[in-house]
Design an enzyme around this catalytic site. Structure first.
Site, PDB file in Angstrom:
ATOM      1  N   THR A   1      -1.502   1.897  -2.303  1.00  0.00           N
ATOM      2  CA  THR A   1      -1.726   2.026  -0.981  1.00  0.00           C
ATOM      3  C   THR A   1      -2.676   3.034  -0.589  1.00  0.00           C
ATOM      4  O   THR A   1      -2.586   4.145  -1.451  1.00  0.00           O
ATOM      5  CB  THR A   1      -0.373   2.170  -0.435  1.00  0.00           C
ATOM      6  OG1 THR A   1       0.478   0.880  -0.402  1.00  0.00           O
ATOM      7  CG2 THR A   1      -0.407   2.546   1.126  1.00  0.00           C
TER       8      THR A   1
ATOM      9  N   ARG B   1       5.976 -11.231   4.384  1.00  0.00           N
ATOM     10  CA  ARG B   1       6.642  -9.767   4.098  1.00  0.00           C
ATOM     11  C   ARG B   1       5.635  -8.504   4.787  1.00  0.00           C
ATOM     12  O   ARG B   1       4.725  -8.560   4.403  1.00  0.00           O
ATOM     13  CB  ARG B   1       6.713  -9.565   2.722  1.00  0.00           C
ATOM     14  CG  ARG B   1       7.617  -8.156   2.396  1.00  0.00           C
ATOM     15  CD  ARG B   1       6.398  -7.132   2.033  1.00  0.00           C
ATOM     16  NE  ARG B   1       6.987  -5.757   1.374  1.00  0.00           N
ATOM     17  CZ  ARG B   1       6.348  -4.831   1.295  1.00  0.00           C
ATOM     18  NH1 ARG B   1       5.274  -4.721   1.525  1.00  0.00           N
ATOM     19  NH2 ARG B   1       7.027  -3.544   1.072  1.00  0.00           N
ATOM     20  N   VAL B   2       6.303  -7.831   5.323  1.00  0.00           N
ATOM     21  CA  VAL B   2       5.579  -6.806   5.818  1.00  0.00           C
ATOM     22  C   VAL B   2       6.171  -5.288   5.440  1.00  0.00           C
ATOM     23  O   VAL B   2       7.364  -5.246   5.449  1.00  0.00           O
ATOM     24  CB  VAL B   2       5.526  -6.557   7.446  1.00  0.00           C
ATOM     25  CG1 VAL B   2       4.803  -5.406   7.917  1.00  0.00           C
ATOM     26  CG2 VAL B   2       4.686  -7.731   8.143  1.00  0.00           C
ATOM     27  N   GLY B   3       5.461  -4.416   5.104  1.00  0.00           N
ATOM     28  CA  GLY B   3       5.971  -3.197   4.394  1.00  0.00           C
ATOM     29  C   GLY B   3       6.032  -2.208   5.478  1.00  0.00           C
ATOM     30  O   GLY B   3       5.942  -2.291   6.729  1.00  0.00           O
ATOM     31  N   ASP B   4       6.293  -0.916   4.980  1.00  0.00           N
ATOM     32  CA  ASP B   4       6.253   0.238   5.794  1.00  0.00           C
ATOM     33  C   ASP B   4       4.884   0.742   6.497  1.00  0.00           C
ATOM     34  O   ASP B   4       5.114   1.293   7.528  1.00  0.00           O
ATOM     35  CB  ASP B   4       6.843   1.473   5.040  1.00  0.00           C
ATOM     36  CG  ASP B   4       6.228   1.872   3.923  1.00  0.00           C
ATOM     37  OD1 ASP B   4       5.845   0.904   3.077  1.00  0.00           O
ATOM     38  OD2 ASP B   4       5.818   3.212   3.688  1.00  0.00           O
TER      39      ASP B   4
ATOM     40  N   THR C   1       3.565   6.425   0.899  1.00  0.00           N
ATOM     41  CA  THR C   1       3.471   5.376  -0.157  1.00  0.00           C
ATOM     42  C   THR C   1       4.377   5.166  -0.963  1.00  0.00           C
ATOM     43  O   THR C   1       5.311   5.979  -1.140  1.00  0.00           O
ATOM     44  CB  THR C   1       2.189   5.495  -0.979  1.00  0.00           C
ATOM     45  OG1 THR C   1       2.245   4.653  -2.025  1.00  0.00           O
ATOM     46  CG2 THR C   1       2.122   6.940  -1.450  1.00  0.00           C
ATOM     47  N   GLY C   2       4.782   4.137  -1.484  1.00  0.00           N
ATOM     48  CA  GLY C   2       6.134   3.742  -2.073  1.00  0.00           C
ATOM     49  C   GLY C   2       6.873   2.559  -1.907  1.00  0.00           C
ATOM     50  O   GLY C   2       6.339   1.519  -1.262  1.00  0.00           O
TER      51      GLY C   2
ATOM     52  N   GLY D   1       8.402   0.348   0.105  1.00  0.00           N
ATOM     53  CA  GLY D   1       8.347   0.142   1.578  1.00  0.00           C
ATOM     54  C   GLY D   1       9.736  -0.173   2.314  1.00  0.00           C
ATOM     55  O   GLY D   1       9.901   0.319   3.222  1.00  0.00           O
TER      56      GLY D   1
HETATM   57  N1  ASP Z   1       4.389   0.943   0.777  1.00  0.00           N
HETATM   58  C1  ASP Z   1       3.533   0.083   0.595  1.00  0.00           C
HETATM   59  C2  ASP Z   1       4.343  -1.342   0.986  1.00  0.00           C
HETATM   60  O1  ASP Z   1       5.403  -1.409   0.730  1.00  0.00           O
HETATM   61  C3  ASP Z   1       3.292  -0.317  -0.833  1.00  0.00           C
HETATM   62  C4  ASP Z   1       2.573   0.775  -1.612  1.00  0.00           C
HETATM   63  O2  ASP Z   1       2.838   2.075  -0.973  1.00  0.00           O
HETATM   64  O3  ASP Z   1       1.905   0.716  -2.665  1.00  0.00           O
HETATM   65  O4  ASP Z   1       3.924  -2.047   1.270  1.00  0.00           O
END
Ligand code: ASP
Length: 314
Positions: free
Chosen positions: A179, A207-210, A230-231, A233
């Site tokens: 990300t 699916r939707v992340g953070d 990032t991480g 989510g």
């Molecule tokens: N945080 C992002 C998500 O969960 C993934 C990422 O940071 O690589 O979609």
């Protein structure tokens, strides 16, 4: 607010994702390519800030460069969904007004961060999703690409590996964070944040992340700071990471770095890992991550620059 950092005319930080990259394990081409990409993104954001542009313009400019770079999981180079396509999430927020715009599951906009900015400035909404986001993008005249344009061979392989490795049960830290995000303080002392991602390899069911969720993966508030995360989510959503950091700064008087350390430790205790970049109106520019690596860079108005990938470069 503390004045200990207030010596810079403007500041800029970017990330290209947190993950398990360790020195010596990353392919040389990936290391060199990602480093060049981070430099190019800092160039783009710095050029805006140096000529008096706003923090919002700067974070968009930096993120668009990373979206075009296939080394990162955003725009071109985005991971594949379970079905073999790409659904992109992005957000942008202006710390001066706390105006925000975001998109989830967009499929044809070349620069999802530009679409998020259009949502912020050209609609009365904050978050558009799916087909509606695509429609709004076309209506706004933003550049469209075929969904397949976002994919690369390497990302296709990652999906194949994931599907073959059923024992892992899906989403893990190697699959494949990358990300991108940017935070900045402009010459007027305002901050902004932007984040863009393809999400997680093999994601399904919409699916939707953070990243596109204001207060989870992206937040900016001139009263505290601007943050892009990032991480993993799901954990960042449950913690409300970026808003929580701002709240700690406002109510406990912590610096951005102090607040981020507490919040990221809390995320880790829940089982999540990742990182954040932070820019405060005080001039504080920092990052914090709980993974072995995070692609990251900082730039200041005096021309100083820092680019790093591994943990031991902290
Ligand atoms: N945080 C992002 C998500 O969960 C993934 C990422 O940071 O690589 O979609």
């Amino acid at each position: 607010m503390s004045t200990q950092f207030s010596k810079c005319r403007w500041t800029l930080a970017i990330h290209g994702g947190a993950g398990s990259m360790r020195r010596g394990e990353l392919a040389e081409a990936q290391e060199a390519g990602a480093t060049a990409g981070l430099n190019a993104a800092l160039d783009a954001g710095a050029a805006v800030l140096e000529t008096g542009g706003s923090a919002v313009e700067a974070v968009q400019a930096a993120v668009q460069v990373l979206e075009d770079d296939p080394h990162f999981n955003a725009g071109r180079g985005s991971v594949f969904t379970w079905e073999g396509g790409h659904t992109l999430d992005a957000a942008i927020m202006d710390g001066a007004s706390r105006a925000a715009g975001a998109v989830a599951g967009s499929t044809t906009t070349r620069h999802p961060v530009a679409l998020a900015r259009a949502v912020m400035e050209k609609s009365v909404h904050v978050l558009l999703a799916g087909e509606g986001a695509d429609q709004f993008s076309r209506d706004q005249g933003l550049e469209q690409v075929d969904n397949a344009w976002f994919g690369t061979e390497e990302r296709r392989q990652q999906l194949d590996w994931m599907k073959a490795d059923t024992a892992r049960g899906g989403f893990d830290v190697d699959m494949k964070y990358g990300t991108v995000g940017a935070v900045a303080m402009d010459a007027a002392g305002h901050v902004a944040a932007a984040t863009s991602t393809g999400g997680l390899t093999g994601k399904r069911w919409g699916r939707v992340g953070d990243s596109p969720l204001i207060g989870a993966g992206t937040y900016a508030d001139d009263r505290a700071c601007a943050i892009s995360a990032t991480g993993s989510g799901e954990f960042f959503i449950r913690e409300g990471v970026t808003h929580e950091i701002c709240a700690r700064m406002r109510f406990l008087g912590e610096t951005a770095g102090q607040a981020a350390a507490v919040v990221m430790a809390d995320v880790k205790a829940m089982g999540g890992v990742g990182g954040v970049i932070l820019a405060a109106p005080s001039g504080e520019l920092d990052w914090c991550f709980t993974t072995p690596g995070m692609y990251r860079g900082k730039a200041w108005a005096d021309g100083t620059r820092e680019i790093a990938i591994y943990e031991d470069q902290r």
